[in-house]
Scaffold this active site. Structure first.
Site, PDB file in Angstrom:
ATOM      1  N   SER A  88       0.869  -1.183   0.000  1.00 36.13           N
ATOM      2  CA  SER A  88       0.000   0.000   0.000  1.00 36.13           C
ATOM      3  C   SER A  88       0.902   1.228   0.000  1.00 36.13           C
ATOM      4  O   SER A  88       2.083   1.138   0.357  1.00 36.13           O
ATOM      5  CB  SER A  88      -0.872   0.001   1.261  1.00 36.13           C
ATOM      6  OG  SER A  88      -1.511   1.245   1.459  1.00 36.13           O
ATOM      7  N   TYR A 128      -2.414  -0.336  10.615  1.00 36.33           N
ATOM      8  CA  TYR A 128      -2.500  -0.737   9.206  1.00 36.33           C
ATOM      9  C   TYR A 128      -1.208  -0.379   8.478  1.00 36.33           C
ATOM     10  O   TYR A 128      -0.649  -1.194   7.734  1.00 36.33           O
ATOM     11  CB  TYR A 128      -3.692  -0.051   8.538  1.00 36.33           C
ATOM     12  CG  TYR A 128      -3.776  -0.276   7.048  1.00 36.33           C
ATOM     13  CD1 TYR A 128      -4.237  -1.477   6.536  1.00 36.33           C
ATOM     14  CD2 TYR A 128      -3.399   0.720   6.148  1.00 36.33           C
ATOM     15  CE1 TYR A 128      -4.318  -1.696   5.166  1.00 36.33           C
ATOM     16  CE2 TYR A 128      -3.471   0.519   4.782  1.00 36.33           C
ATOM     17  CZ  TYR A 128      -3.929  -0.684   4.294  1.00 36.33           C
ATOM     18  OH  TYR A 128      -4.007  -0.906   2.927  1.00 36.33           O
TER      19      TYR A 128
END
Length: 252
Positions: A142, A155
């Site tokens: 990501s 995250y």
């Protein structure tokens, strides 16, 4: 199936980037082994592939469970004899909040799926690829794996871990005919991310800073799938240990 047909394994294949990528890979001629925790959505992706004349199977699995990971890897080899491309994609997002407000159970769930799930997939697929002397693994990291996202620290930590394991494995296997890369999407319009705005509205917490997508819109899953298809193709043959940013300028 002819020996030359590419065999691709995709986790998180029941929706979003995983489904779009599975459809694209099948469209490009690959036999696709679809893996998802959700049996209904995974089988729906398989139906979509077959309706379009593609080939594949579905295997239900929790990617954080070692036995279930070994099962989907074994099913792929039993069915097709090899694994050429592994899109290690399954992952979850956290509820946006300050670090001190993250529940321990949520921390454990994020690490279990996003880190352990990626590790287990690589562990067992690499055994197959090492015997073959060839293969390509593409992990889903990501933009949060290269820069932290405000109010998503856990995250972000899990995706930094994906970046680290990608580069480490790329170094270890570069001389064995195996490549390992990671794709780093920014904002993507999927069922997973659509829940973010809803959580802002319902939870009353909005991050102090929200990353700016400079293209002015999130990506569509098909746009990420196009890059995955490129990475699965011979055109990416000189890439390993690479972080492929597909973020609409988010990290500029």
């Amino acid at each position: 199936m002819t020996e030359s047909k590419q065999v691709a394994v995709v986790t998180g294949a029941g929706s979003g980037i995983g489904r779009a990528s599975s459809l694209k890979l099948a469209e490009n001629g690959a036999a696709v082994v679809l893996v998802d925790f959700n049996k209904e959505t995974g089988e729906e992706t398989l139906r979509m592939i077959k309706e379009r004349g593609g080939e594949g199977i579905f295997v239900q699995a929790n990617v954080a469970n070692s036995e279930e990971v070994q099962n989907y890897v074994n099913k792929a080899v039993e069915t097709y004899g090899k694994i050429d491309f592994f899109f290690n994609n399954a992952g979850i997002v956290q509820k946006f909040s300050r670090l001190a407000d993250v529940e321990e159970a949520e921390f454990d769930r994020l690490v279990s799926i996003n880190v352990k799930g990626v590790f287990l997939g690589m562990k067992y697929v690499l055994k197959v690829m090492d015997k073959q002397g060839s293969g390509h693994i593409l992990n889903t990291a990501s933009t949060a794996g290269v820069r932290s996202e405000h109010s998503a620290s856990v995250y972000s930590a899990t995706k930094h871990a994906v970046v680290g394991i990608t580069k480490g494995a790329a170094l270890e296997y570069v001389g064995k005919g195996i490549r390992v890369n990671a794709i780093c999407p920014g904002a993507v319009q999927t069922a997973l991310t659509e829940g973010v705005a809803k959580s802002f509205a319902e939870g009353g917490y909005v991050p102090e800073e929200i990353s700016k997508v400079r293209m002015g819109r999130p990506a569509q899953a098909d746009e990420i799938a196009g890059v995955v298809a490129f990475m699965a193709s011979p055109a990416s043959s000189y890439m390993t240990g690479s972080l492929v940013m597909v973020d609409g300028g988010l990290t500029l």
